[in-house]
Write an enzyme that holds these catalytic residues in place. Structure first.
Site, PDB file in Angstrom:
ATOM      1  CG  ASP A   1      51.986  36.598  45.669  1.00 23.93           C
ATOM      2  OD1 ASP A   1      52.728  35.913  44.950  1.00 23.93           O
ATOM      3  OD2 ASP A   1      51.530  37.706  45.326  1.00 23.93           O
TER       4      ASP A   1
ATOM      5  CG  ASP B   1      53.109  38.119  38.424  1.00 27.47           C
ATOM      6  OD1 ASP B   1      51.982  37.677  38.684  1.00 27.47           O
ATOM      7  OD2 ASP B   1      53.869  38.618  39.284  1.00 27.47           O
TER       8      ASP B   1
HETATM    9  C1  DGJ Z   1      53.068  38.933  42.248  1.00 27.69           C
HETATM   10  C2  DGJ Z   1      53.783  37.632  42.313  1.00 27.69           C
HETATM   11  O1  DGJ Z   1      52.951  36.627  42.771  1.00 27.69           O
HETATM   12  C3  DGJ Z   1      55.025  37.801  43.166  1.00 27.69           C
HETATM   13  O2  DGJ Z   1      55.653  36.575  43.347  1.00 27.69           O
HETATM   14  C4  DGJ Z   1      55.915  38.791  42.490  1.00 27.69           C
HETATM   15  O3  DGJ Z   1      56.376  38.281  41.274  1.00 27.69           O
HETATM   16  C5  DGJ Z   1      55.180  40.108  42.290  1.00 27.69           C
HETATM   17  N1  DGJ Z   1      53.923  39.928  41.642  1.00 27.69           N
HETATM   18  C6  DGJ Z   1      56.007  41.073  41.497  1.00 27.69           C
HETATM   19  O4  DGJ Z   1      55.342  42.222  41.219  1.00 27.69           O
END
Ligand code: DGJ
Length: 710
Positions: free
Chosen positions: A516, A451
């Site tokens: 997301d 990430d």
């Molecule tokens: C952003 C990601 O896109 C989410 O899926 C998740 O992993 C969060 N960060 C975790 O902090």
């Protein structure tokens, strides 16, 4: 010079690319649908001859692979450099052409006055019609050379091209399509966020106004780069057009010492005369053949359970085991432990950088959880955000100088975190070690979700220099080093969802987290936009909670499932919230996905043309014997009945059996027309040319049809 050929032709199955080498520097003379041997270059040259006009140069400067100021080009130069001498007015002359085969060529031009060398490499992939092209610049002087722009090869556009399709977006709403007419001047998109970004994907499609999803000419351009970038489409006053993409460099970011070179990121360009779906198919085939690792391609993509939207930071080993058990019963094949497992990470304000298992939550480490997950038959995956640090972490307390920053300037806050300076080798050594330690201790970890959750607002490194160029290369290198040591580990590229999706990162990762937003309605447009350059199997797509956490929208399990079904499918919710009907629906769609994933992840995507009421597309097998089609009604229709569904991409002379395979139970006012035609056979011709009457449905209903040639 006289012994060099005056033209180079590269051919793919459906396109010809002709580079004119008669001028001082090479330029694209023709790129489009394949030309037969009867069409000669002299014909093209004659037809392209332009006349002198009043108050203008007698002969226009060429739009060469790198148009140059030294050639008098008054559009945007392909290269911008400076030194204490006259490098800024770079010219050049072709000195060598190496053509390896009908697919590849390398041109070298030199400016002997300024002692600078430019190399262009072009490779036209025979089967997929995708051109991979780069520009390199070499400093042959003894003095430093400041490079501010070195675009990948510049491509002039055919004269019928007058529309620009580009991408906009934001966090949780990526890949929104933006269409504008070509206009006099420059269409410019710049990204300075330090990674590919949610809002400025480095790609553009240029097309003829008559082009739709299935017919007509279009050209795609994508820069495979995960740092800053610039895309320019310029319509010049004299009527010529060109496209130019490259890495956006900050002042002083790139200085070449004697004999040093810089190579631009690869441009991936393609032409199709079969509409924008045809163009996407070129790119999808290219990704499948060139970017996806064979080990990953040859293995069915496991259905994921990701803990994020189900638990967030609320980790507890018994709860996690319970969840793993529940999702294994639904048919899940890979369990991904998201954010919250490492030292001090009880929320987003602390812990980033301290990549050690949190002993308060996992007193015996991750081993017992991994073993339990594996004992249920599930693979185990783990989340990292290596490039970031929370000020509230041991790492930052010990190394406050390990972050990107600019002297004397206060940092803008962003999710309580700062960006580590990967141009400092001590930092990447640390990151390699901590990740390697975990992967070595637990060889059962088969997957990393990588990430990256903030923009790079202060991109200065430990030397006080702008760092995005080196930072991006260091990020690639870190992944490459980890993969060399742990080749069995698959990696997902995530950056708050789809903030880092491009062919640069995809050539070293295996999946992307598309967005997301798990809101199925949003996802329809996000996945549609993403599908222009990316195939379904790399797009992470999860069934989210009943009430979407980001939009608050309540969407039925049937629709959420149908939308995730067409990507690399997973679920991301607390399975304890599921009713027995929802569990039943999830088990059914997961087993349906497993039955069809080979087709979904290898077939040809055909998007139906846009309409205001539904988002529709299909996946058709290469031999056209098998297809799945989706109808997703998103808005209420403005007539009593919706229109017909016109299938596309089928063989007109084949006969197909039609079945509605999802949902299993359709709620309707009157007996469904679909149930009446189910199981019947139809020619491809009538399915395409006449179409199928759709039933009147509630908006936010998804249908999946299967067609099998009989
Ligand atoms: C952003 C990601 O896109 C989410 O899926 C998740 O992993 C969060 N960060 C975790 O902090």
């Amino acid at each position: 010079m006289s012994q060099l050929p005056n033209v180079i032709q590269l051919n793919s199955e459906q396109t010809s690319l002709i580079i004119d080498c008669e001028g001082k520097t090479p330029s694209v003379l023709y790129w489009g649908k394949s030309l037969s041997a009867a069409s000669s270059v002299s014909m093209l040259r004659s037809l392209a001859t332009r006349q002198e006009v009043k108050c203008a140069v007698v002969v226009e400067a060429p739009i060469s692979l790198s148009p140059l100021s030294g050639e008098g080009f008054t559009g945007a130069p392909g290269i911008e450099i400076s030194n204490d001498n006259s490098a800024w007015s770079l010219g050049g002359a072709l000195i060598s052409i190496k053509q390896q085969n009908a697919q590849s060529v390398e041109f070298v031009c030199v400016d002997n006055v300024r002692q600078i060398e430019i190399t262009h490499k072009l490779h036209l992939d025979k089967q997929t019609n995708v051109l991979t092209a780069s520009t390199a610049i070499t400093n042959r002087t003894t003095a430093p050379l400041n490079v501010t722009w070195c675009a990948a090869p510049t491509i002039p556009l055919a004269d019928n091209i007058n529309k620009i399709l580009s991408f906009e977006g934001r966090w949780s709403n990526e890949f929104l399509l933006n269409k504008v007419d070509l206009f006099l001047g420059s269409f410019l998109r710049e990204n300075r966020k330090g990674k590919t970004s949610h809002d400025n994907f480095p790609g553009v499609v240029l097309y003829d106004e008559k082009t739709d999803e299935h017919n007509g000419d279009c050209y795609g351009f994508h820069l495979g780069w995960s740092g800053n970038h610039r895309t320019r489409v310029e319509h010049l006053p004299e009527g010529r057009n060109y496209v130019q993409l490259g890495e956006l460099l900050m002042p002083g970011e790139l200085i070449l010492q004697a004999n040093e070179s810089y190579q631009s990121p690869n441009l991936y360009a393609s032409f199709s005369d079969k509409g924008i779906s045809g163009l996407s198919q070129n790119y999808h085939h290219f990704v499948r053949q060139n970017l996806i690792r064979p080990e990953v391609k040859n293995k069915p993509r496991p259905v994921h359970f990701n803990t994020w939207e189900g638990l967030y930071f609320d980790h507890d080993i018994e709860t996690l085991k319970n969840l793993a058990k529940q999702v294994s019963e639904l048919g899940i094949e890979r369990f991904v432990l998201d954010d919250g497992w490492f030292k001090g990470r009880r929320g987003d304000a602390a812990g980033l950088g301290d990549w050690y298992v949190d002993k308060d939550i996992y007193p015996e480490g991750l081993g017992p959880l991994i073993e339990y997950v594996n004992s249920l038959g599930l693979e185990f995956g783990l989340w990292f955000e290596p490039e970031m640090v929370n000020p509230d972490s041991d790492l930052f307390r010990n190394h406050p100088d390990w972050v990107l920053a600019t002297e004397g300037n206060e940092q803008l806050e962003f999710r309580n975190q700062l960006v580590l300076d990967l141009t400092n080798k001590e930092v990447t050594d640390y990151l390699f070690k901590v990740i390697d330690d975990i992967l070595s201790e637990h060889p059962q970890i088969k997957y990393i979700k990588w990430d990256n959750n903030r923009d790079y607002n202060h991109p200065g490194n430990h030397l006080g220099k702008p760092a995005i160029h080196l930072q991006t290369l260091a990020f690639y290198q870190l992944i490459d080093n980890l993969k060399t040591k742990h080749p069995q580990v698959e990696i997902e590229s995530c950056a708050s969802g789809g903030g880092r999706i491009d062919y640069g990162v995809l050539s070293r990762t295996d999946r992307v987290w598309t967005s997301d937003s798990n809101d199925a309605l949003d996802r329809l447009s996000i996945q549609r936009g993403c599908s222009i350059f990316f195939p379904s199997e790399i797009m992470g797509a999860h069934v989210g909670p009943r009430d979407c956490h980001i939009t608050g929208r309540h969407i039925s399990i049937e629709m959420r499932a149908a939308v995730a079904f067409f990507g690399h499918m997973g679920i991301e919710m607390d399975p304890r919230e599921l009713t027995s009907e929802e569990k039943q629906a999830l088990s059914e769609i997961i087993s349906l996905h497993k039955k069809h994933r080979c087709l979904i992840h290898s077939g040809n995507l055909v998007r139906l043309n846009e309409n205001p009421f539904s988002v529709d597309f299909g996946i058709v097998s290469e031999d056209r014997n098998h297809a799945l089609f989706a109808y997703n009604s998103v808005n209420e229709v403005n007539r009593t009945n919706p229109g017909k569904y016109r299938f596309v991409g089928l063989a007109i002379d084949k006969v197909y059996q039609l079945n509605l395979i999802w949902p299993t139970d359709l709620k309707e006012y009157s007996p469904s027309v679909l149930r009446q035609i189910e199981g019947q056979v139809f020619t491809g011709e009538v399915l395409q040319q006449f179409g199928m009457q759709l039933p009147a449905l509630f908006p936010q209903t998804s249908l999946i049809f299967e067609l099998k040639a009989v």
